[in-house]
Design a protein around this motif. Structure first.
Motif, PDB file in Angstrom:
ATOM      1  N   GLY A 161      70.298   8.134  72.191  1.00 23.17           N
ATOM      2  CA  GLY A 161      70.683   8.182  70.703  1.00 23.17           C
ATOM      3  C   GLY A 161      69.816   8.879  70.316  1.00 23.17           C
ATOM      4  N   PHE A 162      70.468   9.727  69.569  1.00 21.67           N
ATOM      5  CA  PHE A 162      69.551  10.703  68.272  1.00 21.67           C
ATOM      6  C   PHE A 162      69.629  10.673  67.273  1.00 21.67           C
ATOM      7  CE2 PHE A 162      69.919  12.616  72.459  1.00 21.67           C
ATOM      8  CZ  PHE A 162      68.388  13.352  71.865  1.00 21.67           C
ATOM      9  N   GLY A 163      70.205   9.357  66.166  1.00 20.76           N
ATOM     10  CA  GLY A 163      70.641   9.357  64.687  1.00 20.76           C
ATOM     11  C   GLY A 163      72.207   9.758  63.823  1.00 20.76           C
ATOM     12  N   GLY A 164      72.135   9.149  63.452  1.00 27.32           N
ATOM     13  CA  GLY A 164      73.267   9.265  62.345  1.00 27.32           C
ATOM     14  C   GLY A 164      74.325   8.027  62.735  1.00 27.32           C
ATOM     15  N   TYR A 165      74.878   7.363  61.673  1.00 29.13           N
ATOM     16  CA  TYR A 165      76.075   6.249  61.780  1.00 29.13           C
ATOM     17  C   TYR A 165      76.876   6.867  63.397  1.00 29.13           C
ATOM     18  CZ  TYR A 165      74.331   4.394  57.861  1.00 29.13           C
ATOM     19  OH  TYR A 165      73.368   3.232  57.545  1.00 29.13           O
ATOM     20  N   PRO A 166      76.573   7.340  64.107  1.00 26.02           N
ATOM     21  CA  PRO A 166      78.059   7.514  64.992  1.00 26.02           C
ATOM     22  C   PRO A 166      77.179   7.114  66.482  1.00 26.02           C
ATOM     23  CG  PRO A 166      78.172   9.588  64.006  1.00 26.02           C
ATOM     24  CD  PRO A 166      77.642   9.145  63.393  1.00 26.02           C
ATOM     25  N   THR A 167      75.591   6.975  66.355  1.00 21.88           N
ATOM     26  CA  THR A 167      75.298   6.522  67.328  1.00 21.88           C
ATOM     27  C   THR A 167      74.994   4.789  67.967  1.00 21.88           C
ATOM     28  OG1 THR A 167      72.962   6.564  66.431  1.00 21.88           O
ATOM     29  CG2 THR A 167      73.288   8.144  67.577  1.00 21.88           C
ATOM     30  N   LEU A 168      75.206   4.544  66.217  1.00 14.94           N
ATOM     31  CA  LEU A 168      75.484   2.833  66.967  1.00 14.94           C
ATOM     32  C   LEU A 168      76.621   2.443  67.748  1.00 14.94           C
ATOM     33  CD1 LEU A 168      75.294   2.373  62.799  1.00 14.94           C
ATOM     34  CD2 LEU A 168      73.695   1.858  64.409  1.00 14.94           C
ATOM     35  N   PRO A 169      77.883   2.705  67.789  1.00 15.49           N
ATOM     36  CA  PRO A 169      78.673   2.259  68.841  1.00 15.49           C
ATOM     37  C   PRO A 169      78.231   1.887  69.895  1.00 15.49           C
ATOM     38  CG  PRO A 169      80.013   3.202  66.908  1.00 15.49           C
ATOM     39  CD  PRO A 169      78.668   3.224  66.640  1.00 15.49           C
ATOM     40  N   ALA A 216      59.855  11.600  60.352  1.00 13.38           N
ATOM     41  CA  ALA A 216      58.000  11.732  60.081  1.00 13.38           C
ATOM     42  C   ALA A 216      59.139  10.388  59.891  1.00 13.38           C
ATOM     43  CB  ALA A 216      57.242  11.687  59.157  1.00 13.38           C
ATOM     44  N   VAL A 217      59.783   9.814  59.188  1.00 14.24           N
ATOM     45  CA  VAL A 217      60.226   8.409  58.610  1.00 14.24           C
ATOM     46  C   VAL A 217      61.636   8.242  59.141  1.00 14.24           C
ATOM     47  CG1 VAL A 217      61.427   7.106  56.773  1.00 14.24           C
ATOM     48  CG2 VAL A 217      59.645   9.392  56.590  1.00 14.24           C
ATOM     49  N   MET A 218      61.647   6.750  59.758  1.00 19.53           N
ATOM     50  CA  MET A 218      63.268   6.611  61.154  1.00 19.53           C
ATOM     51  C   MET A 218      64.413   6.468  59.659  1.00 19.53           C
ATOM     52  SD  MET A 218      63.242   3.616  63.972  1.00 19.53           S
ATOM     53  CE  MET A 218      61.716   4.599  64.488  1.00 19.53           C
ATOM     54  N   GLY A 219      65.581   6.991  60.093  1.00 22.33           N
ATOM     55  CA  GLY A 219      66.728   6.937  59.342  1.00 22.33           C
ATOM     56  C   GLY A 219      66.902   5.729  59.566  1.00 22.33           C
ATOM     57  N   ARG A 220      68.211   5.217  58.632  1.00 23.52           N
ATOM     58  CA  ARG A 220      68.409   3.433  59.264  1.00 23.52           C
ATOM     59  C   ARG A 220      69.574   3.359  59.706  1.00 23.52           C
ATOM     60  NH1 ARG A 220      70.879   3.632  53.034  1.00 23.52           N
ATOM     61  NH2 ARG A 220      68.632   3.672  51.911  1.00 23.52           N
ATOM     62  N   ALA A 221      70.062   4.187  61.272  1.00 23.58           N
ATOM     63  CA  ALA A 221      70.777   3.697  62.126  1.00 23.58           C
ATOM     64  C   ALA A 221      69.646   3.184  63.334  1.00 23.58           C
ATOM     65  CB  ALA A 221      71.598   5.194  62.500  1.00 23.58           C
ATOM     66  N   ASN A 222      68.461   4.744  63.174  1.00 23.83           N
ATOM     67  CA  ASN A 222      67.700   4.958  64.452  1.00 23.83           C
ATOM     68  C   ASN A 222      67.017   3.409  64.272  1.00 23.83           C
ATOM     69  OD1 ASN A 222      68.107   6.128  66.357  1.00 23.83           O
ATOM     70  ND2 ASN A 222      66.773   8.127  64.784  1.00 23.83           N
ATOM     71  N   ASP A 228      62.379  11.571  53.763  1.00 17.89           N
ATOM     72  CA  ASP A 228      61.409  12.382  55.650  1.00 17.89           C
ATOM     73  C   ASP A 228      61.013  13.616  55.523  1.00 17.89           C
ATOM     74  OD1 ASP A 228      64.397  12.850  55.091  1.00 17.89           O
ATOM     75  OD2 ASP A 228      64.830  12.450  57.396  1.00 17.89           O
ATOM     76  N   GLN A 229      62.031  14.301  54.638  1.00 12.86           N
ATOM     77  CA  GLN A 229      61.804  15.707  54.552  1.00 12.86           C
ATOM     78  C   GLN A 229      60.766  15.914  53.958  1.00 12.86           C
ATOM     79  OE1 GLN A 229      64.928  18.724  53.606  1.00 12.86           O
ATOM     80  NE2 GLN A 229      66.475  18.023  54.621  1.00 12.86           N
ATOM     81  N   ALA A 230      59.977  15.816  53.206  1.00 15.77           N
ATOM     82  CA  ALA A 230      59.084  15.861  52.230  1.00 15.77           C
ATOM     83  C   ALA A 230      57.526  15.665  53.717  1.00 15.77           C
ATOM     84  CB  ALA A 230      58.615  14.688  51.084  1.00 15.77           C
ATOM     85  N   ALA A 231      57.677  14.193  54.305  1.00 16.35           N
ATOM     86  CA  ALA A 231      56.542  13.666  55.291  1.00 16.35           C
ATOM     87  C   ALA A 231      57.136  14.797  56.078  1.00 16.35           C
ATOM     88  CB  ALA A 231      57.190  12.902  55.657  1.00 16.35           C
ATOM     89  N   ASN A 232      57.962  15.135  56.837  1.00 13.97           N
ATOM     90  CA  ASN A 232      57.708  16.328  57.679  1.00 13.97           C
ATOM     91  C   ASN A 232      57.481  17.818  57.612  1.00 13.97           C
ATOM     92  OD1 ASN A 232      59.930  14.817  58.957  1.00 13.97           O
ATOM     93  ND2 ASN A 232      61.689  15.867  58.461  1.00 13.97           N
ATOM     94  N   ALA A 233      57.959  18.214  56.195  1.00 11.99           N
ATOM     95  CA  ALA A 233      56.823  19.406  55.622  1.00 11.99           C
ATOM     96  C   ALA A 233      55.730  19.326  55.434  1.00 11.99           C
ATOM     97  CB  ALA A 233      57.322  19.672  54.141  1.00 11.99           C
ATOM     98  N   ALA A 234      55.292  18.422  55.396  1.00 13.09           N
ATOM     99  CA  ALA A 234      53.594  18.109  55.448  1.00 13.09           C
ATOM    100  C   ALA A 234      53.094  18.565  56.758  1.00 13.09           C
ATOM    101  CB  ALA A 234      53.564  16.472  55.311  1.00 13.09           C
ATOM    102  N   ALA A 235      53.447  18.006  58.002  1.00 14.66           N
ATOM    103  CA  ALA A 235      53.189  18.166  59.004  1.00 14.66           C
ATOM    104  C   ALA A 235      51.863  20.236  59.532  1.00 14.66           C
ATOM    105  CB  ALA A 235      54.168  18.125  60.349  1.00 14.66           C
TER     106      ALA A 235
END
Length: 375
Positions: free
Chosen positions: A98-106, A125-131, A293-300
């Motif tokens: 799975g790669f994230g997003g609610y369509p991965t739940l089922p 850098a921050v885990m999404g809700r579906a994951n 999450d985008q702020a954490a991604n940009a920091a890298a």
């Protein structure tokens, strides 16, 4: 004959589908048959996805506080679980990724119920809700920026980086050549489906504040919402600036490679592709991202010196003009930033993720995988 089937599941946006596509190419090269489970939004990307079959699966977002809406969402997700379970029973995958997003739940939930090995990849850098909802059930977690630590999730995390598509790897072979003197300066501006409107509103006004000499050099490629395209084109035309504006570019990797500077949001795929290709960037995290999450991604990228991070609320047209104008006139600084960005790129991420997928498919544990030759 294929070695077996791997089922990939991804939400129907480019941010989720692009890394899934990169893994698909790698797995197919290794002799696997790849199937894709996704939602109807994926149709505009599906033509590029190398799947043996695409399986539309029902799902829903659990964002509403209305009890009737929530009940409807749960029913859709459960219907999707039944659909996904039928698909899994038919194609018999060796693993589901799975790669994230609610369509991965089922699909992932159905796979864990059927005891099929499972893996999720988290780009951010921050885990999404579906994951987050799936993390406790799956066998392994691959991370673009996630750490391998002592937490429950960290114990089964392998930091692979974010897979990038073959087009990005091809574009990474284009060296950065700074624009000097009166040479054209190619500026790429994009913001994704949700984040582009700010740039449509702010960039033409900022470009108007540049010096005539700087403005004459600019060649701009800008992504804009369909409703804004005509307005943005007209604003640049009034300034006499060469520009191409579109809601979506199918050759974005090549456009990043051609750019002397990128101004963009900092979604995980965006940051990863900018780094692999190696281009200087001004990153503006989308301020309404649910998990910031985008702020954490940009920091890298910023920590390495390959980009600068600027909060949207601080970016008036005057401020953007000052930042852009200074960089246009400092080609050496841009070349240094480009090299720094490339130094943190992970062009081998698809290979590492495929290695982990194969390990999980053969029912190895993350601990076993880490004890091998992998980081």
């Amino acid at each position: 004959m294929a070695r077996g089937v791997i089922l990939l599941a991804a939400g129907g946006t480019g941010g989720h589908l692009f890394p899934a596509e990169a893994l698909a190419h790698e797995l197919i090269e290794r002799g696997w048959a790849v199937h894709l489970a996704t939602d109807t939004r994926a149709e505009r990307f599906a033509g590029h996805f190398p799947a043996a079959a695409v399986h539309p699966i029902q799902s829903a977002t659990l964002g509403s506080k209305n009890p009737f809406a929530l009940l409807g969402a749960f029913w859709k997700i459960w219907s999707g679980v039944r659909q996904a379970s039928a698909v899994i029973g038919r194609i018999k995958p060796e693993a589901v990724v799975g790669f994230g997003g609610y369509p991965t739940l089922p699909p992932l939930y159905a796979a864990t119920r059927r005891k099929v090995p499972t893996l999720i990849h988290e780009q951010n850098a921050v885990m999404g809700r579906a994951n987050r909802a799936l993390a406790g059930r799956v066998d392994a977690i691959a991370g673009g920026f996630l750490p391998q630590d002592e937490s429950a999730a960290g114990a089964k995390t392998v930091t692979t980086g974010n897979p990038v598509r073959p087009a990005v790897l091809e574009a990474a072979g284009t060296p950065y050549v700074a624009s000097t003197g009166d040479e054209p300066f190619r500026l790429l501006v994009f913001g994704g489906s949700q984040g582009a409107q700010f740039f449509s509103d702010a960039m033409p006004g900022a470009v108007a504040l540049l010096s005539d000499a700087q403005r004459r050099r600019l060649v701009i490629t800008q992504q804009a919402r369909a409703d804004d395209v005509a307005r943005v084109k007209a604003a640049y035309a009034a300034l006499g600036v060469a520009v191409e504006v579109s809601p979506f570019f199918t050759d974005m990797a090549a456009r990043i490679a051609a750019a002397h500077l990128v101004i963009s949001r900092s979604g995980a795929s965006t940051v990863s592709e900018i780094a692999v290709i190696g281009r200087p960037a001004l990153l503006v995290p989308y301020p309404f991202a649910l998990d910031h999450d985008q702020a954490a991604n940009a920091a890298a990228l910023a920590t390495a010196g390959g980009g600068e991070v600027h909060v949207q609320s601080s970016l008036s047209p005057e401020r953007i003009a000052a930042l852009l104008g200074a960089l246009v006139d400092q080609p050496e600084r841009l070349a240094t930033m480009a090299a720094a960005a490339k130094s943190v790129g992970r062009p081998d991420a698809a290979r590492l993720l495929a290695d982990l997928t194969e390990a999980i498919a053969s029912r190895k544990t993350v601990s076993d995988f880490r004890k091998g030759t992998h980081p």
